[in-house]
Design a protein around this motif. Structure first.
Motif, mmCIF file in Angstrom:
data_model
loop_
_atom_site.group_PDB
_atom_site.id
_atom_site.type_symbol
_atom_site.label_atom_id
_atom_site.label_comp_id
_atom_site.label_asym_id
_atom_site.label_seq_id
_atom_site.Cartn_x
_atom_site.Cartn_y
_atom_site.Cartn_z
ATOM 1 N N CYS A 273 0.789 -1.203 -0.187
ATOM 2 C CA CYS A 273 -0.044 -0.009 -0.063
ATOM 3 C C CYS A 273 0.755 1.306 0.004
ATOM 4 N N ASN A 274 2.126 1.241 -0.397
ATOM 5 C CA ASN A 274 3.010 2.207 -0.065
ATOM 6 C C ASN A 274 2.821 2.833 -1.415
ATOM 7 N N PRO A 275 2.734 4.384 -1.385
ATOM 8 C CA PRO A 275 2.708 5.226 -2.699
ATOM 9 C C PRO A 275 3.942 4.717 -3.397
ATOM 10 N N PRO A 276 3.697 5.063 -4.687
ATOM 11 C CA PRO A 276 2.979 5.390 -5.611
ATOM 12 C C PRO A 276 1.874 4.167 -6.035
ATOM 13 N N ARG A 277 2.096 3.025 -5.186
ATOM 14 C CA ARG A 277 1.260 1.974 -5.885
ATOM 15 C C ARG A 277 -0.496 2.116 -5.778
ATOM 16 N N ALA A 278 -1.275 1.789 -6.969
ATOM 17 C CA ALA A 278 -2.452 1.454 -6.938
ATOM 18 C C ALA A 278 -2.592 0.158 -6.299
ATOM 19 N N HIS A 279 -3.291 -0.108 -5.084
ATOM 20 C CA HIS A 279 -3.582 -1.151 -4.619
ATOM 21 C C HIS A 279 -4.645 -1.452 -3.751
ATOM 22 N N PHE A 280 -5.312 -2.757 -4.103
ATOM 23 C CA PHE A 280 -6.828 -3.030 -3.362
ATOM 24 C C PHE A 280 -6.424 -4.126 -2.171
ATOM 25 N N ASP A 281 -6.763 -3.873 -0.899
ATOM 26 C CA ASP A 281 -6.533 -4.940 -0.145
ATOM 27 C C ASP A 281 -7.972 -5.302 -0.004
ATOM 28 N N MET A 282 -8.336 -6.332 -0.514
ATOM 29 C CA MET A 282 -9.829 -6.695 -0.940
ATOM 30 C C MET A 282 -10.476 -7.747 0.454
ATOM 31 N N ALA A 283 -11.564 -7.589 0.581
ATOM 32 C CA ALA A 283 -12.339 -8.654 1.362
ATOM 33 C C ALA A 283 -11.872 -9.982 0.792
ATOM 34 N N GLN A 284 -11.576 -11.027 1.534
ATOM 35 C CA GLN A 284 -11.081 -12.179 1.045
ATOM 36 C C GLN A 284 -12.248 -13.013 -0.141
ATOM 37 N N PRO A 285 -13.701 -12.799 0.283
ATOM 38 C CA PRO A 285 -14.441 -13.154 -0.578
ATOM 39 C C PRO A 285 -14.492 -12.619 -1.948
ATOM 40 N N ALA A 286 -14.314 -11.450 -2.084
ATOM 41 C CA ALA A 286 -14.341 -10.482 -3.266
ATOM 42 C C ALA A 286 -12.956 -10.939 -4.070
ATOM 43 N N TRP A 287 -11.805 -11.190 -3.523
ATOM 44 C CA TRP A 287 -10.573 -11.475 -4.067
ATOM 45 C C TRP A 287 -10.552 -12.967 -4.460
ATOM 46 N N LEU A 288 -11.227 -13.803 -3.937
ATOM 47 C CA LEU A 288 -11.348 -15.012 -4.414
ATOM 48 C C LEU A 288 -12.267 -15.309 -5.933
ATOM 49 N N ARG A 289 -12.730 -14.094 -6.147
ATOM 50 C CA ARG A 289 -13.560 -14.242 -7.490
ATOM 51 C C ARG A 289 -12.622 -14.094 -8.569
ATOM 52 N N ILE A 290 -11.393 -13.583 -8.430
ATOM 53 C CA ILE A 290 -10.413 -13.189 -9.479
ATOM 54 C C ILE A 290 -9.146 -13.849 -9.251
ATOM 55 N N GLY A 291 -8.639 -14.576 -7.924
ATOM 56 C CA GLY A 291 -7.524 -14.874 -7.693
ATOM 57 C C GLY A 291 -7.470 -16.194 -6.988
ATOM 58 N N ILE A 292 -6.285 -16.978 -7.061
ATOM 59 C CA ILE A 292 -6.359 -18.313 -6.076
ATOM 60 C C ILE A 292 -5.558 -17.871 -4.954
ATOM 61 N N TYR A 293 -6.216 -18.484 -3.804
ATOM 62 C CA TYR A 293 -5.950 -18.273 -2.534
ATOM 63 C C TYR A 293 -4.336 -18.114 -2.316
ATOM 64 N N LYS A 294 -3.772 -19.236 -2.727
ATOM 65 C CA LYS A 294 -2.104 -19.598 -2.585
ATOM 66 C C LYS A 294 -1.385 -18.252 -2.964
ATOM 67 N N GLY A 295 -1.945 -17.768 -4.067
ATOM 68 C CA GLY A 295 -1.191 -16.552 -4.538
ATOM 69 C C GLY A 295 -0.751 -15.490 -3.712
ATOM 70 N N GLY A 296 -1.869 -14.890 -2.758
ATOM 71 C CA GLY A 296 -1.470 -14.125 -2.026
ATOM 72 C C GLY A 296 -1.831 -12.563 -2.390
ATOM 73 N N ILE A 297 -1.018 -12.373 -3.508
ATOM 74 C CA ILE A 297 -1.124 -11.138 -4.084
ATOM 75 C C ILE A 297 -1.035 -10.974 -5.626
ATOM 76 N N VAL A 298 -1.876 -10.529 -6.267
ATOM 77 C CA VAL A 298 -1.945 -10.636 -7.995
ATOM 78 C C VAL A 298 -1.879 -9.292 -8.530
ATOM 79 N N PRO A 299 -1.409 -9.138 -9.885
ATOM 80 C CA PRO A 299 -1.567 -7.983 -10.768
ATOM 81 C C PRO A 299 -2.952 -7.732 -10.913
ATOM 82 N N VAL A 300 -3.456 -6.671 -10.991
ATOM 83 C CA VAL A 300 -4.997 -6.401 -11.360
ATOM 84 C C VAL A 300 -4.971 -5.326 -12.530
ATOM 85 N N LEU A 301 -5.957 -5.395 -13.280
ATOM 86 C CA LEU A 301 -6.498 -4.412 -14.175
ATOM 87 C C LEU A 301 -7.689 -3.635 -13.504
ATOM 88 N N TYR A 302 -7.873 -2.473 -13.281
ATOM 89 C CA TYR A 302 -9.023 -1.945 -12.949
ATOM 90 C C TYR A 302 -9.519 -0.710 -13.335
#
Length: 162
Positions: free
Chosen positions: A123-152
């Motif tokens: 979450c450090n500047p200048p990063r565009a980062h989303f710390d999502m609720a787990q159920p929302a994150w699991l709609r786009i990523g696999i749990y084991k990954g932990g962090i994923v690149p996104v397009l938003y």
């Protein structure tokens, strides 16, 4: 009389193939990253910097996110609606291809200057980062990954999701 043997479907195939080679960012999408917090029922995401309290009772449900400084804008982004998709071209292992999720900004993800932006200081500047609720994150990523690149992309309206 001269006739041309044209095959319109071949031109269409060319256009579709060519269009698929352009990155999604050309269509109004921005690059960022996403992690998750709050547990499988999102109970750890209640409250937050936007002051919405219990997100279930407020109608936001589990499709919420804490935004990094670059996105939070000193609270001006509270209630903003973002559509996210995992950037499968950048990370094949942990993305669910073809999936997207819409989240509401309900919290602030504070910087952690003790860690670098590519090693825990998500979450450090200048990063565009989303710390999502787990159920929302699991709609786009696999749990084991932990962090994923996104397009938003941000919607110009506020959203209320259940």
């Amino acid at each position: 009389m001269e006739t041309r043997s044209s095959k319109p479907w071949s031109f269409l195939l060319f256009v579709v193939t060519a269009a698929s080679r352009f990155p999604a960012t050309t269509a109004g999408w921005s690059k960022g990253s996403a992690t998750f917090y709050g547990g499988s029922d999102a109970s750890g995401t209640m409250g937050g910097a936007c002051g919405y309290g219990n997100l279930y009772w407020s109608g936001y449900g589990t499709r919420t996110a804490a935004l990094s400084s670059a996105l939070f804008n000193d609270g001006a982004s509270c209630g903003a609606c973002y559509q996210l998709t995992c950037d499968h071209e950048a990370e094949e292992r942990w993305c669910l291809p073809g999936k997207s999720v819409t989240v509401t900004a309900t919290n602030f993800c504070p910087p952690n200057y003790e860690l670098s932006g590519d090693d825990g200081g998500w979450c450090n500047p200048p990063r565009a980062h989303f710390d999502m609720a787990q159920p929302a994150w699991l709609r786009i990523g696999i749990y084991k990954g932990g962090i994923v690149p996104v397009l938003y992309q941000r919607y110009t309206i506020t959203c209320l999701l259940v």
